[in-house]
Write an enzyme that holds these catalytic residues in place. Structure first.
Site, PDB file in Angstrom:
ATOM      1  N   HIS A 191     -63.582 -16.625 -56.331  1.00 40.17           N
ATOM      2  CA  HIS A 191     -64.694 -18.416 -55.056  1.00 40.17           C
ATOM      3  C   HIS A 191     -63.455 -19.394 -55.818  1.00 40.17           C
ATOM      4  O   HIS A 191     -64.724 -20.869 -55.645  1.00 40.17           O
ATOM      5  CB  HIS A 191     -65.418 -17.987 -56.011  1.00 40.17           C
ATOM      6  CG  HIS A 191     -65.910 -18.118 -57.314  1.00 40.17           C
ATOM      7  ND1 HIS A 191     -67.170 -17.287 -58.054  1.00 40.17           N
ATOM      8  CD2 HIS A 191     -65.790 -19.143 -58.467  1.00 40.17           C
ATOM      9  CE1 HIS A 191     -66.745 -17.341 -59.580  1.00 40.17           C
ATOM     10  NE2 HIS A 191     -65.776 -18.599 -59.873  1.00 40.17           N
ATOM     11  N   HIS A 229     -71.351 -23.786 -62.417  1.00 42.28           N
ATOM     12  CA  HIS A 229     -70.287 -24.136 -62.722  1.00 42.28           C
ATOM     13  C   HIS A 229     -70.798 -26.041 -63.473  1.00 42.28           C
ATOM     14  O   HIS A 229     -70.767 -26.673 -62.691  1.00 42.28           O
ATOM     15  CB  HIS A 229     -69.744 -24.718 -61.375  1.00 42.28           C
ATOM     16  CG  HIS A 229     -68.429 -23.101 -61.636  1.00 42.28           C
ATOM     17  ND1 HIS A 229     -69.101 -22.301 -60.867  1.00 42.28           N
ATOM     18  CD2 HIS A 229     -67.468 -23.290 -62.046  1.00 42.28           C
ATOM     19  CE1 HIS A 229     -68.388 -21.366 -60.973  1.00 42.28           C
ATOM     20  NE2 HIS A 229     -67.157 -21.791 -61.514  1.00 42.28           N
ATOM     21  N   HIS A 264     -56.919 -17.259 -65.104  1.00 45.79           N
ATOM     22  CA  HIS A 264     -56.451 -18.585 -64.904  1.00 45.79           C
ATOM     23  C   HIS A 264     -57.724 -19.132 -65.900  1.00 45.79           C
ATOM     24  O   HIS A 264     -58.138 -19.034 -66.953  1.00 45.79           O
ATOM     25  CB  HIS A 264     -57.083 -19.007 -63.306  1.00 45.79           C
ATOM     26  CG  HIS A 264     -58.667 -18.955 -63.044  1.00 45.79           C
ATOM     27  ND1 HIS A 264     -59.365 -17.677 -63.241  1.00 45.79           N
ATOM     28  CD2 HIS A 264     -59.706 -20.302 -63.171  1.00 45.79           C
ATOM     29  CE1 HIS A 264     -61.212 -18.466 -63.392  1.00 45.79           C
ATOM     30  NE2 HIS A 264     -60.718 -19.498 -63.052  1.00 45.79           N
ATOM     31  N   GLU A 318     -64.263 -15.243 -65.725  1.00 47.07           N
ATOM     32  CA  GLU A 318     -65.684 -14.839 -64.573  1.00 47.07           C
ATOM     33  C   GLU A 318     -65.151 -13.336 -64.435  1.00 47.07           C
ATOM     34  O   GLU A 318     -65.488 -12.577 -63.502  1.00 47.07           O
ATOM     35  CB  GLU A 318     -64.818 -15.833 -63.938  1.00 47.07           C
ATOM     36  CG  GLU A 318     -65.078 -17.121 -63.929  1.00 47.07           C
ATOM     37  CD  GLU A 318     -64.578 -18.220 -62.496  1.00 47.07           C
ATOM     38  OE1 GLU A 318     -64.995 -19.596 -62.509  1.00 47.07           O
ATOM     39  OE2 GLU A 318     -64.284 -17.188 -61.707  1.00 47.07           O
TER      40      GLU A 318
END
Length: 279
Positions: free
Chosen positions: A12, A59, A193, A240
Site C-alpha cells: 500500500h 499511519h 522495507h 506490516e
C-alpha cells in the site's frame, strides 16, 4: 453463513497512489507492478464479493503514539479518507457493514481478544490504495467494508502468532454469520522495507519469498519468528506482514495460490501482490 470467496494481498505504498493519480501505470518503473493486477481484476470479476474484511495499519489518521490500540475494528456505516500530506487525492467514501463488524467484535471478545471498537474511523492509504488497485476507475466501491487495524508502529507490537490467531477468530465470526454475503479478505502492507534509521532502504527478497511461499500452504511457519526477528528480517516497516498473516488466518484453514507478483523496488519497498482461494 458468509461465503468467503478468497483473499487478496497487496502493498500500500503511498507512491503507488501517486502513480495512479499521474497515470504512470505503463511507465517502465511502474509497469512490472501494475501488470500484476490484470489477474486480480479477472479474479474479482469472477468471485464478485460484496463485503471486504480489510486488515491494515493506521499511519496516524486515527491513532498516534499517545493512543494506539493493538487491534481496532471499525464499526461504522461509512468511512472517509482524509489528507495525509502525501499529495494524493481524497478517495471516495467507503460504505461500512456495521452489523458484521459488531458480530466480528463479539467473536473476538469471546476468543479473549480486547479490540478497540471504533464507531467513527477514517481510512488512510493502507486501505484506499489497495482498493484503487483492485477496482480502478469505479464510480463507487462495489463492496462494503469491515476495517481491522493492527498496530505495526509502536512497540510492543503483537506477535505473528497472535495476529494469525486474530485472523482465525475473524474466520469463526464469518462462518457463524447468518447472512449470505460474499466476503473477500484483504491484507495490505509491506513487504520488506525500512524508511528511516541506519538501515533506511533495507529490503530482504529472501524473507519476502519465504512469506509468499508459505502464506497459503503453511501460515503457521510465518509465526516461528519473534516480532524482533521480523523487524530484523523485514525492516522496521516490513512488520506490516502482520496484516497479511492476520488476513490469511481469516481466510480459513486451507488455501490455494491463484496468483502472485513480486517486484523490487517500488519507492524503497519490496512490493508484492497475491491472491488465494479457500481450499
Amino acid at each position: 453463513m458468509a461465503d468467503i470467496v478468497g483473499a487478496y494481498f497487496t502493498s500500500h505504498v503511498p507512491a503507488i497512489g501517486g502513480a495512479i493519480h499521474r497515470g504512470d501505470q505503463q511507465d517502465p518503473y511502474w509497469k512490472p507492478f501494475f501488470d500484476g493486477f490484470v489477474r486480480v481484476h479477472q479474479w474479482l470479476a469472477l468471485t464478485k464479493p460484496d463485503v471486504a474484511v480489510v486488515f491494515n495499519n493506521d499511519h496516524g489518521l486515527n491513532f498516534f503514539l499517545d493512543c494506539l490500540p493493538t487491534f481496532a475494528v471499525g464499526a461504522a456505516d461509512q468511512y472517509h479518507n482524509a489528507d495525509e500530506g502525501w499529495g494524493l487525492p481524497i478517495y471516495k467514501p467507503f460504505a461500512g457493514h456495521a452489523a458484521l463488524s459488531w458480530h466480528i467484535v463479539e467473536q473476538l471478545v469471546t476468543d479473549e481478544f480486547d479490540p478497540a471498537t471504533c464507531q467513527k474511523m477514517q481510512v488512510d492509504h493502507a486501505l484506499s490504495i489497495p482498493f484503487e488497485l483492485a477496482w480502478p476507475g469505479v464510480d463507487a466501491w462495489p463492496v462494503k467494508i469491515v476495517p481491522i487495524a493492527i498496530n505495526t508502529v509502536q512497540h510492543p507490537l503483537p506477535s505473528a502468532k497472535r495476529c494469525l490467531a486474530l485472523g482465525r477468530s475473524v474466520h469463526r465470526a464469518l462462518t457463524s454469520w447468518p447472512g449470505q454475503e460474499r466476503v473477500v479478505v484483504i491484507g495490505t502492507g509491506g513487504l520488506s522495507h525500512q524508511l528511516d534509521g541506519a538501515r533506511a532502504g533495507f529490503m530482504n527478497p529472501d524473507y519476502d519469498r519465504f512469506c509468499l511461499d508459505n502464506l497459503a500452504r503453511n501460515p503457521d511457519l510465518l509465526t516461528r519468528h519473534s516480532i524482533h526477528d521480523i523487524v530484523r528480517l523485514s525492516g522496521t516497516q516490513g512488520v506490516e506482514i502482520l496484516n497479511w498473516i492476520a488476513a490469511r488466518g481469516a481466510l480459513g484453514p486451507f488455501a490455494t495460490e491463484v496468483h502472485r507478483n513480486y517486484h523490487i523496488p517500488i519507492s524503497n519497498t519490496a512490493a508484492a501482490t497475491m491472491v488465494l482461494n479457500p481450499a
